[in-house]
Design a protein around this motif. Sequence first.
Motif, short mmCIF file in Angstrom:
data_model
loop_
_atom_site.label_atom_id
_atom_site.label_comp_id
_atom_site.label_asym_id
_atom_site.label_seq_id
_atom_site.Cartn_x
_atom_site.Cartn_y
_atom_site.Cartn_z
N UNK A 188 48.09 36.63 78.20
CA UNK A 188 47.49 35.31 78.02
C UNK A 188 45.97 35.45 77.88
N UNK A 189 45.41 34.90 76.82
CA UNK A 189 43.96 34.96 76.62
C UNK A 189 43.25 33.73 77.18
N UNK A 190 43.89 32.58 77.15
CA UNK A 190 43.29 31.35 77.67
C UNK A 190 43.36 31.36 79.20
N UNK A 191 42.21 31.32 79.86
CA UNK A 191 42.17 31.49 81.31
C UNK A 191 42.78 30.31 82.05
N UNK A 192 42.57 29.12 81.57
CA UNK A 192 43.15 27.95 82.23
C UNK A 192 44.68 28.00 82.15
N UNK A 193 45.19 28.38 81.00
CA UNK A 193 46.64 28.53 80.84
C UNK A 193 47.17 29.63 81.75
N UNK A 213 63.33 35.02 78.46
CA UNK A 213 63.63 35.65 77.18
C UNK A 213 62.36 36.18 76.51
N UNK A 214 61.41 36.63 77.34
CA UNK A 214 60.18 37.21 76.81
C UNK A 214 59.21 36.22 76.20
N UNK A 215 59.45 34.93 76.37
CA UNK A 215 58.60 33.92 75.73
C UNK A 215 57.51 33.44 76.67
N UNK A 216 56.31 33.33 76.18
CA UNK A 216 55.21 32.72 76.91
C UNK A 216 54.52 31.71 76.00
N UNK A 217 53.86 30.70 76.55
CA UNK A 217 53.17 29.73 75.70
C UNK A 217 52.09 30.41 74.86
N UNK A 218 52.04 30.09 73.59
CA UNK A 218 51.04 30.68 72.71
C UNK A 218 49.66 30.12 72.96
N UNK A 219 49.58 28.95 73.57
CA UNK A 219 48.30 28.32 73.86
C UNK A 219 48.49 27.16 74.81
N UNK A 220 47.40 26.52 75.26
CA UNK A 220 47.49 25.41 76.22
C UNK A 220 48.37 24.26 75.75
N UNK A 221 48.38 24.00 74.45
CA UNK A 221 49.16 22.87 73.92
C UNK A 221 50.67 23.09 74.06
N UNK A 222 51.09 24.33 74.27
CA UNK A 222 52.52 24.62 74.37
C UNK A 222 53.00 24.71 75.82
N UNK A 223 52.09 24.54 76.77
CA UNK A 223 52.45 24.73 78.17
C UNK A 223 53.53 23.73 78.62
N UNK A 224 53.34 22.44 78.33
CA UNK A 224 54.30 21.42 78.78
C UNK A 224 55.69 21.68 78.23
#
Length: 482
Positions: A188-193, A213-224
């Motif tokens: 993860x590059x975004x620190x808040x995420x 399944x190896x998936x992580x949010x690509x950015x803050x907008x995908x967290x929810x």
Amino acid sequence: MPKPEYVFDREREWAALTRFATAPGDEMRLAVVSGRRRQGKTFLLQALADALGGFYFVAVESTSADALRQFGTAVASYLGVEGTLAFANWDEAITYLLDRCPDRLIVIDEFPYLMKADHVIPSLLQREIDARGANRPARGRTRLILAGSAMSVMGKLLAGQAPLRGRASLELVVHPFDYHVARRFWGISDLRLAIQLNAITGGTPAYRTRFVDGESPAGPDEFDDWVVRRVLSTESPLFREARYLLSNEMEVRDEALYHAALGAIAAGNNTRGGIAGHMERKSTDIAHPLAVLEDCRLIRKEIDPIRKASVYRVAEPLVTFYESIMRPAWSQLERGRAAQVWNGARSRFASQVIGPHFEHICRQFALGVEWAGELPSEVAAGVAPGSGRGQNIEVDVIALGAQDGTHRRRLLSVGEAEWSEVMTLRHLGRLQQARDQLHIRGLDTRDTVLALYSGAGFDRSLTEAAAGDQGILLADLATLYG
């Protein structure tokens, strides 16, 4: 011995295990390795056994006779014996294996299941370790590792009057990754995420791989969307994981009682009296559940360094998330209403989950800082007592120097942590007052640093006041991860 590239981080653990496994000496030696489930303990031990050509056996919950059959099959396969080995009892099985592996590594994983199947196994191992010690006729340089995930059981393996007490050359606990390593592991590059994810999944490696399944949010907008699909969905392995963490502990009998205690702590009731009051029980009634949860490493007991009072906190972020967000809405989640539950739980997530977790991260950060030339010997949350009623100040981060008994103890830093609030001069003034009250309580505050930790930033007036002042630290997310 170099660590395999497929083992992420764990340099310290790998070094300790390889030192144990390859140490010179003509006596049998014992190591005890423990850690809660999903931390990569089995992965690490299998890699060690593969690297050294050792014997690896993982026990499962079964009867003594069935476990003995499985053990015989595993030993036969390892030694190249056709079919299986039918042992009459565990005494014969253990002696047979050790006699034929006098100079090899032996790993028995999930050892508590074998203890549950036959309680005499630790005593049999004690006899063999003593008989195969240095200067004994039956000596051999076998290296035996006993590992397990039932922390309440593993913690007592070398304690008190236990048969194996005093026999171990290594006692290693495999902890979750800290927040720095966890961020690298998740990529993860975004620190808040990164902190938002860490507040849910913590540093447990398995929650990054097969559980999502190896998936992580690509950015803050995908967290929810990720939370709804990968945590709150009934199809997700993480959905029931927090429940399994408790049910896997052998000493837990009444799960409802233990979940009630965890829920009380997650809701902010951190003292024994507060927990008991939330549960509508007497304080004496919850002493045993709290002790078991502490042994299981699901909660930790911290000491307010000023008032010397005990404070309980949930140690596993996923459990905090479950107790605060999921358990109150369990029936709705089971009906597939994950999105609606998450939309209605945002305020609780901020106050009961990520806020306390951010404070914990700030305390971890403070523990590694050299404040005015000294590393802290103790970092905790506490209360700066006032001189009158209503003047007590709760302090999120208190960093103290070593107590030598001859000088006033140094108050290295006092800090306040705010995840979602922009910090102002008001926060600085509050810390100044807390520092002054702790000075009255007998601490040396001459070089105390006032630390303000924020996930939302600082206003201009505070930034200007801190400019060039060595006694003020403004720590943003980049500082915490620096």
